[in-house]
Design a protein around this motif. Structure first.
Motif, mmCIF file in Angstrom:
data_model
loop_
_atom_site.group_PDB
_atom_site.id
_atom_site.type_symbol
_atom_site.label_atom_id
_atom_site.label_comp_id
_atom_site.label_asym_id
_atom_site.label_seq_id
_atom_site.Cartn_x
_atom_site.Cartn_y
_atom_site.Cartn_z
ATOM 1 N N GLY A 1 -1.434 3.210 7.229
ATOM 2 C CA GLY A 1 -2.397 2.245 7.734
ATOM 3 C C GLY A 1 -3.686 2.853 8.252
ATOM 4 O O GLY A 1 -4.706 2.816 7.602
ATOM 5 N N GLU A 2 -3.663 3.489 9.420
ATOM 6 C CA GLU A 2 -4.873 4.009 10.045
ATOM 7 C C GLU A 2 -5.371 5.287 9.374
ATOM 8 O O GLU A 2 -4.601 6.167 9.059
ATOM 9 C CB GLU A 2 -4.585 4.316 11.514
ATOM 10 C CG GLU A 2 -4.553 3.093 12.396
ATOM 11 C CD GLU A 2 -5.868 2.346 12.436
ATOM 12 O OE1 GLU A 2 -6.819 2.881 13.042
ATOM 13 O OE2 GLU A 2 -5.976 1.269 11.857
ATOM 14 N N GLN A 3 -6.655 5.369 9.146
ATOM 15 C CA GLN A 3 -7.179 6.585 8.522
ATOM 16 C C GLN A 3 -8.413 7.092 9.244
ATOM 17 O O GLN A 3 -9.197 7.825 8.701
ATOM 18 C CB GLN A 3 -7.550 6.284 7.071
ATOM 19 C CG GLN A 3 -6.336 5.974 6.246
ATOM 20 C CD GLN A 3 -6.695 5.082 5.082
ATOM 21 O OE1 GLN A 3 -7.629 5.377 4.350
ATOM 22 N NE2 GLN A 3 -5.984 4.004 4.922
ATOM 23 N N LYS B 1 -6.914 -7.330 3.418
ATOM 24 C CA LYS B 1 -6.857 -6.608 2.145
ATOM 25 C C LYS B 1 -7.411 -7.468 1.013
ATOM 26 O O LYS B 1 -7.609 -8.673 1.178
ATOM 27 C CB LYS B 1 -5.407 -6.206 1.860
ATOM 28 C CG LYS B 1 -4.922 -5.151 2.834
ATOM 29 C CD LYS B 1 -3.430 -4.976 2.764
ATOM 30 C CE LYS B 1 -2.988 -4.021 3.872
ATOM 31 N NZ LYS B 1 -1.580 -4.125 4.183
ATOM 32 N N GLN C 1 -0.554 3.890 1.021
ATOM 33 C CA GLN C 1 -1.217 4.715 2.011
ATOM 34 C C GLN C 1 -0.802 4.299 3.413
ATOM 35 O O GLN C 1 -0.427 3.160 3.656
ATOM 36 C CB GLN C 1 -2.735 4.539 1.885
ATOM 37 C CG GLN C 1 -3.199 4.895 0.488
ATOM 38 C CD GLN C 1 -4.692 4.675 0.368
ATOM 39 O OE1 GLN C 1 -5.330 4.147 1.261
ATOM 40 N NE2 GLN C 1 -5.250 5.105 -0.727
ATOM 41 N N GLU D 1 -4.756 -0.907 1.510
ATOM 42 C CA GLU D 1 -5.786 -0.487 2.466
ATOM 43 C C GLU D 1 -6.989 0.071 1.707
ATOM 44 O O GLU D 1 -6.850 0.530 0.566
ATOM 45 C CB GLU D 1 -5.253 0.639 3.357
ATOM 46 C CG GLU D 1 -4.104 0.247 4.259
ATOM 47 C CD GLU D 1 -4.554 -0.616 5.422
ATOM 48 O OE1 GLU D 1 -5.773 -0.815 5.586
ATOM 49 O OE2 GLU D 1 -3.674 -1.095 6.150
ATOM 50 N N ASN D 2 -8.136 0.071 2.380
ATOM 51 C CA ASN D 2 -9.325 0.647 1.756
ATOM 52 C C ASN D 2 -9.913 1.693 2.708
ATOM 53 O O ASN D 2 -10.435 1.350 3.779
ATOM 54 C CB ASN D 2 -10.354 -0.456 1.479
ATOM 55 C CG ASN D 2 -11.479 0.035 0.605
ATOM 56 O OD1 ASN D 2 -11.702 1.249 0.508
ATOM 57 N ND2 ASN D 2 -12.173 -0.884 -0.019
ATOM 58 N N GLU D 3 -9.807 2.957 2.321
ATOM 59 C CA GLU D 3 -10.272 4.029 3.217
ATOM 60 C C GLU D 3 -11.801 4.048 3.350
ATOM 61 O O GLU D 3 -12.341 4.699 4.232
ATOM 62 C CB GLU D 3 -9.757 5.399 2.743
ATOM 63 C CG GLU D 3 -10.311 5.815 1.409
ATOM 64 C CD GLU D 3 -9.763 7.153 0.911
ATOM 65 O OE1 GLU D 3 -10.541 8.115 0.917
ATOM 66 O OE2 GLU D 3 -8.587 7.199 0.510
ATOM 67 N N MET E 1 -10.191 -6.966 8.689
ATOM 68 C CA MET E 1 -9.727 -5.797 7.934
ATOM 69 C C MET E 1 -8.775 -6.249 6.824
ATOM 70 O O MET E 1 -7.989 -5.458 6.298
ATOM 71 C CB MET E 1 -9.019 -4.810 8.872
ATOM 72 C CG MET E 1 -9.981 -4.107 9.826
ATOM 73 S SD MET E 1 -11.273 -3.204 8.948
ATOM 74 C CE MET E 1 -10.304 -1.829 8.323
ATOM 75 N N ASN F 1 -13.808 -5.499 -2.064
ATOM 76 C CA ASN F 1 -12.844 -4.608 -1.441
ATOM 77 C C ASN F 1 -12.281 -3.623 -2.477
ATOM 78 O O ASN F 1 -12.688 -2.461 -2.523
ATOM 79 C CB ASN F 1 -11.744 -5.448 -0.762
ATOM 80 C CG ASN F 1 -10.875 -4.642 0.150
ATOM 81 O OD1 ASN F 1 -10.785 -3.430 0.017
ATOM 82 N ND2 ASN F 1 -10.212 -5.288 1.085
ATOM 83 N N ASN G 1 -12.981 0.727 -3.666
ATOM 84 C CA ASN G 1 -11.951 1.504 -2.959
ATOM 85 C C ASN G 1 -11.873 2.937 -3.517
ATOM 86 O O ASN G 1 -11.522 3.121 -4.694
ATOM 87 C CB ASN G 1 -10.592 0.810 -3.113
ATOM 88 C CG ASN G 1 -9.545 1.374 -2.168
ATOM 89 O OD1 ASN G 1 -9.639 2.536 -1.771
ATOM 90 N ND2 ASN G 1 -8.564 0.568 -1.813
ATOM 91 N N SER H 1 0.826 -1.187 0.000
ATOM 92 C CA SER H 1 0.000 0.000 0.000
ATOM 93 C C SER H 1 0.866 1.245 0.000
ATOM 94 O O SER H 1 1.907 1.271 0.625
ATOM 95 C CB SER H 1 -0.864 0.010 1.256
ATOM 96 O OG SER H 1 -1.410 1.273 1.416
#
Ligand code: NAP
Length: 470
Positions: free
Chosen positions: A291-293, A434, A289, A440-442, A432, A396, A400, A287
């Motif tokens: 991790g946490e969003q 992938k 991006q 990751e998928n926001e 969670m 997923n 996205n 990714s």
């Protein structure tokens, strides 16, 4: 055999009929409700072409009993193995079965070339054109065979992605050796069987090294590409034998495989080169991006059932996880219950949801979901703003938002189902984890979204029992 109808022999007529059934079958495969019938029609056509070739290609003679016995034994063994595999295969394992069968087609084309080359050496009529067709059949058929077997092994989880150091250079070197050797065989007049075997070994090796480094998850595209190779090799066989059914079948497989490869790449917004030399979806892709969003909100089964029951319009976005959970019948039951409650429900189908083109259409058709309920992605996106609840089931990547708003994402530019335009989103998945692209998928952190964790089939069954009580 001199029996003719309107100036055509029975053999030629059978080939014309077979070719028409292939085209009809292919046409019918593009619609889920006719696909099964289309497949059968093309299968009968192939049966007719095989029977006509055995019976009418040459005058029947009893002293060729060994040839007939070998042909019949080959047909019987192939039929038994093919039927057993087809009956036992799970929908999720379909890509590897297609790959295996495709490899067998490539192997046949390669063997035909070897046999015909040997015939030429023993007094056959030699022309440069014929030799080139034989050599191309051997090269393409062998690459397709070994490449398909590696693809099969990867999808079965038996072979890991492995890139040789300097793999690209080795592959280019191999290609130069293959075409150099083929050129020598075609134009030197030296019909050497050992050199033909060397060409076979080099082509087989190239097939292995070509597919080996490609990310396992990119295999559907590679299989489709190899499928088009096999079609070409079979068409060369059709040329060699003056067999129109084989020629038409080969051309159809070759062109359909090519179109499918291009369509998959377009739907993923990736070039074929990127699929072949990139590592997207394989072990290497990561990714871009962080991790946490944000925070993740969960929803209980009861709350989800209430939200669905009081909605006017619900849209289901199925993905690969629906296939893994084999939840197609359960989702159809949910659809019937919601419709009984006056909810208007449709399915938003992304062209590359799942692991093969049309995967979701086939899955939902298997559960008898009425075809008009399946909306193409563009139509579903237009409807999204007026949708009260969108139920994302095991999908997923195809939902996205990074595809729209993160230029650094590997899936940036891929058309996606814009579920965030709906009023509420519920995502059914186990964790969670992938998806195919490994990113990751926001969406899971979106303020409108709530997660219903669990196996898709279990969650749907729980939703159904809650809805029955409402
Ligand atoms: P996806 O991005 O692969 O995601 C599937 C999700 O399903 C996973 O995140 C997984 O999450 C969940 N899942 C797995 N088993 C489940 C179960 N039993 N119950 C509930 N959820 C489950 O799938 P997609 O959204 O359908 O996207 C398809 C991807 O494949 C795209 O990237 C596409 O480009 C690619 N692709 C498709 C084709 C084609 O022809 N269709 C060809 C080549 C590539 P958990 O593990 O957390 O449950």
């Amino acid at each position: 055999m001199d029996t003719t109808i309107l100036g055509l022999s029975i053999l030629e007529l059978s080939y014309i009929v077979a070719s028409v059934t292939f085209i009809l079958g292919l046409k019918m495969l593009s619609s889920p409700d006719k696909a099964r019938k289309g497949n059968l029609i093309a299968g009968y056509g192939m049966g007719l072409a095989i029977a006509a070739t055995i019976l009418f290609k040459e005058e029947f003679s009893a002293d060729k009993w060994l040839n007939y016995s070998l042909i019949l034994a080959g047909l019987a063994i192939g039929t038994v193995i093919g039927m057993r595999m087809a009956i036992k295969v799970k929908m999720t394992a379909m890509p590897q079965m297609v790959s295996f069968f495709n490899g067998m087609g490539g192997a046949c084309a390669g063997v035909i070339s070897l046999v015909e080359f040997d015939h030429l050496r023993h007094g056959g009529e030699i022309s440069a054109g014929m030799l080139i067709v034989i050599l191309l059949g051997l090269i393409i058929g062998s690459v397709s065979f070994s490449g398909s077997m590696i693809a099969y092994g990867k999808l079965e989880g038996k072979i890991a992605d492995k890139a040789l150091p300097a793999g690209q250079i080795i592959n280019i070197g191999l290609l130069i050796a293959i075409f150099g050797l083929a050129g020598y065989l075609a134009f030197s007049g030296h019909l050497s069987m050992p050199l033909m075997y060397a060409l076979l070994v080099l082509s087989l090796l190239y097939g292995v090294l070509f597919v080996m480094p490609i990310g396992g998850a990119d295999m559907p595209v590679v299989i489709s590409l190899l499928n088009s190779f096999t079609g070409m090799a079979a068409a060369f066989g059709g040329f060699l034998y003056g067999n129109q059914a084989m020629l038409t079948g080969g051309i159809l497989v070759g062109s359909a495989g090519t179109i499918l490869t291009v369509l998959m790449c377009t739907a993923m917004n990736r070039s074929l080169t990127n699929v072949i030399i990139g590592s997207f979806g394989g072990g290497g892709a990561a990714s871009t991006q962080s991790g946490e969003q944000g925070t993740i909100k969960e929803i209980s089964v009861t709350d989800a059932a209430i939200l669905l029951a009081y909605a006017n319009k619900v849209s289901v976005v199925p993905g690969y996880g629906l296939a893994v959970a084999q939840a197609q019948h359960t989702v159809h039951n949910l659809e019937k219950i919601l419709e009984d409650k006056g909810v208007d429900l449709n399915y938003a189908i992304h062209p590359v949801a799942g692991r093969m083109p049309g995967h979701m259409n086939v899955l939902l058709a298997e559960a008898d979901v009425p075809y008009p309920k399946l909306l193409e992605m563009e139509d579903a996106n237009e409807d999204m703003a007026s949708t009260d609840v969108v139920l994302v089931i095991g999908a997923n990547d195809v939902v996205n938002p990074a595809a729209e708003n993160d230029p650094s994402s590997p899936i940036y530019g891929m058309p996606v189902v814009k579920v965030w335009n709906a009023k509420n989103i519920i995502v059914l998945k186990r964790s969670m984890g992938k998806g195919y692209a490994g990113i990751e998928n926001e969406l899971f952190f979106h303020p409108k979204n709530r997660m219903l964790f669990g196996d898709a089939k279990d969650s749907l069954e729980k939703l159904i029992s809650e809805l029955k009580n409402l």
